[in-house]
Design a protein around this motif. Structure first.
Motif, mmCIF file in Angstrom:
data_model
loop_
_atom_site.group_PDB
_atom_site.id
_atom_site.type_symbol
_atom_site.label_atom_id
_atom_site.label_comp_id
_atom_site.label_asym_id
_atom_site.label_seq_id
_atom_site.Cartn_x
_atom_site.Cartn_y
_atom_site.Cartn_z
ATOM 1 N N ASP A 188 0.824 -1.206 0.000
ATOM 2 C CA ASP A 188 0.000 0.000 0.000
ATOM 3 C C ASP A 188 0.857 1.254 0.000
ATOM 4 O O ASP A 188 0.428 2.314 -0.482
ATOM 5 N N ARG A 189 2.068 1.155 0.552
ATOM 6 C CA ARG A 189 2.965 2.305 0.584
ATOM 7 C C ARG A 189 3.972 2.278 -0.565
ATOM 8 O O ARG A 189 4.468 3.324 -0.968
ATOM 9 N N CYS A 190 4.294 1.079 -1.041
ATOM 10 C CA CYS A 190 5.302 0.943 -2.096
ATOM 11 C C CYS A 190 4.797 1.552 -3.401
ATOM 12 O O CYS A 190 3.688 1.258 -3.854
ATOM 13 N N THR A 191 5.622 2.416 -4.024
ATOM 14 C CA THR A 191 5.263 3.050 -5.302
ATOM 15 C C THR A 191 5.961 2.402 -6.487
ATOM 16 O O THR A 191 5.879 2.902 -7.599
ATOM 17 N N ARG A 192 6.664 1.292 -6.249
ATOM 18 C CA ARG A 192 7.389 0.548 -7.287
ATOM 19 C C ARG A 192 8.453 1.419 -7.951
ATOM 20 O O ARG A 192 8.728 1.314 -9.149
ATOM 21 N N CYS A 193 9.082 2.276 -7.152
ATOM 22 C CA CYS A 193 10.113 3.169 -7.698
ATOM 23 C C CYS A 193 11.426 2.453 -7.928
ATOM 24 O O CYS A 193 12.302 2.949 -8.641
ATOM 25 N N HIS B 278 9.512 5.786 1.179
ATOM 26 C CA HIS B 278 8.141 5.799 1.688
ATOM 27 C C HIS B 278 7.962 4.920 2.924
ATOM 28 O O HIS B 278 6.819 4.644 3.314
#
Length: 581
Positions: A429-434, A561
């Motif tokens: 839910d917090r991971c933005t796959r950056c 994040h």
């Protein structure tokens, strides 16, 4: 052969012997000693002859009076046989500051920065793939010289003071349990006078026990003589018993093993995903059967469950030092009718337990407590179950069990993820796959990331494919050269690239697919191939937890994040806090 290939000699198991002083004469002398003289050389396979195991997997160490041989809490990869002199096993009371632990070498800022400039552009570049013949490997898998300075205590009587000790004489073996079960040393051992010891690295110990019964029987006998009292004293219920009473408990305690030491070989990931794992788990104690004492978990993990509908619901899991059946045993002692077990206990892989019969508890243990005290202990250790959840109280299982969502607990238990002491847990839910975590890992490891950002999922949480530095690292079991082992002080599982022969045993053994086999190159880009088979040479790679970095794991530090954490999944309190933040 392609222009992009370079033929080299493939590393072999005994390229790096454990000690450089073991010659034929020394092996002849060992074969005259117990337990080696009872071993039949013909029972060993041609590829692993007895003489070669003794020559390459053992070494003779000298320790002066007060020399520290092993330290409590350190991870060890070897066992010791006393050849000459005596040693003292310190069971308790020794000041930890006297043990001389060395700090882990961390890279400074400038050195870490310089590494980034030296990172090769090509993947998996190796300057050297074969170890030099003059190298020897010590207990912590680092290159060392047997003449190295050892830590020793000068004033033994003053230092030991009131410490409880046991003296071991020539012919006695110690350290084998920690070496074979991949667990920390349970005691500190000092040289009582000048002492000569045979050190056997665990790969050799494993092969000796696999192909002959004499050493296995020798080890089991020594355990009952020297270690059983220590394990019983670690249990609060037994810790204050008078010595003469404890001896009676020791005499009546049974030692049991359940499951398979190499459990990873039969671990079926498909059945775990469909909730069928519990069907195949060896049953240690069954719900509804009469209570006949308590079980102390000595090593491994066990699942605690109870009937729910047509199946079983996981309540908790038990690890080393935890107790099963204490509440029922107390109830049986206080009541007039037999008490049945309220839960079942099953082996998760391989479990060692100590069984103390109810009769022994009634005769020798419970009389040292008042009825009121026993009733309070029983109340404290009770487990209350409803159709929604089960809440184990503190004590029954050796410590407080924080509330964990039942599906999450079953997810961790069925997939053996509780084995992970440094698992990479990602909040999706917090991971933005950056991919900042992946880039940070690559920058720290010569442009070669040591994990894959994918893995098992439960709700919004994912366990990424990164080495978890397990409590029971089964990847170490089959390694023929000892290339994969624990760091003595930290417990980090590391691979010695020089002694890795690319056999893939560790990668195939890892139940979590967290070890990868990679083709290696030289700096020109040529793939290194075996000069005999002309097949590419592979090396095992995995996360090393950035052990040489002062800031800790680069992946966790890089996440912008706060979506990633390295965590002990067996620490339910820490997990509960992170999940519920």
């Amino acid at each position: 052969m392609s222009l992009l290939e370079l033929a080299v000699e493939r590393p072999q198991r005994w390229d790096v012997p454990f000690g450089d002083a073991m010659g034929e004469a020394e092996v002849d002398q060992l074969l005259e000693l117990d337990p080696f003289y009872e071993m039949d050389p013909t029972s060993f396979p041609a590829a692993l002859p007895l003489r070669e195991i003794l020559k390459n997997d053992t070494r003779i160490n000298y320790y002066p009076v007060g020399g520290i041989i092993v330290r409590e809490g350190d991870y060890g990869n070897s066992a010791f046989l006393v050849l000459r002199g005596k040693v003292q096993v310190v069971l308790s009371g020794l000041d930890p500051e006297l043990l001389g632990r060395q700090p882990i070498r961390k890279q400074g800022f400038l050195k870490s920065l310089a590494r980034m400039w030296r990172n090769p552009n090509l993947p998996e570049v190796r300057e050297q793939i074969r170890a030099r013949q003059d190298l020897i490997v010590n207990d912590s898998d680092e290159v060392a010289d047997l003449s190295q300075t050892r830590v020793f205590l000068q004033d033994i009587p003053r230092v030991l003071g009131d410490s409880r000790t046991v003296t071991l004489k020539p012919g006695e073996l110690f350290g084998e349990l920690a070496a074979l079960t991949r667990t920390p040393r349970s005691a500190t051992v000092l040289a009582e006078g000048d002492a000569w010891l045979l050190e056997i690295r665990w790969q050799g110990l494993r092969d000796l026990m696999r192909h002959t019964d004499s050493l296995r029987q020798h080890v089991e006998q020594l355990y009952r003589q020297n270690s059983l009292r220590v394990h019983l004293r670690e249990t609060p219920l037994l810790s204050q018993l008078p010595a003469e009473v404890l001896e009676k408990v020791v005499a009546e305690t049974d030692f049991e093993s359940h499951g398979n030491f190499e459990w990873h070989a039969t671990f079926d990931k498909t059945s775990q995903r469909h909730g069928e794992a519990i069907i195949t788990e060896p049953l240690i104690a069954e719900e509804g059967s009469l209570c006949d004492g308590i079980l102390l978990v000595r090593s491994g993990f066990a699942r605690l469950s109870h009937h729910f509908g047509s199946g079983q619901r996981t309540v908790a899991y038990l690890g080393k030092g935890q107790v099963f059946g204490l509440n029922e045993a107390i109830g049986s002692a206080l009541g007039t009718l037999p008490v049945t077990l309220t839960h079942s206990l099953r082996a998760l892989g391989y479990v060692d337990v100590l069984r103390i019969p109810q009769r022994v508890l009634n005769e020798h243990v419970f009389p040292h407590f008042s009825r009121e005290a026993l009733a309070e202990i029983a109340k404290k250790h009770a487990i209350s179950c409803t159709t929604e959840q089960c809440e184990p109280s503190n004590g029954q299982h050796g410590g407080e069990q924080p509330r964990i969502d039942t599906p999450l607990l079953e997810f961790l238990v069925e997939r053996r993820l509780i084995n992970g002491q440094q698992a990479m847990l990602i909040d999706l839910d917090r991971c933005t796959r950056c991919d900042d975590c992946v880039r940070a890992c690559a920058a720290t490891h010569n442009n070669n990331p040591r994990f894959v950002r994918q893995g098992e999922r439960h709700g919004p949480f994912m366990i990424a494919q990164a080495c978890m530095h397990c409590a029971d690292p089964v990847c170490m079991i089959g390694c023929p050269t000892g290339a994969i082992g624990r760091d003595m002080a930290t417990g980090i599982v590391r691979i010695n690239d020089l002694t890795c022969i690319g056999c893939s045993t560790c990668a195939n053994s890892c139940p979590y697919d967290n070890i990868n086999m990679v083709e290696v190159r030289d700096r020109s880009g040529a793939i290194l191939v075996d000069q005999n088979t002309h097949q590419p040479i592979h090396k095992a790679t995995k996360c090393d937890l950035c052990a040489d970095q002062s800031g800790g794991p680069a992946c966790q530090r890089a996440c912008p994040h706060d979506a990633l954490v390295r965590m002990d999944l067996g620490n339910l309190g820490q997990l509960s806090d992170w999940v519920g933040r």
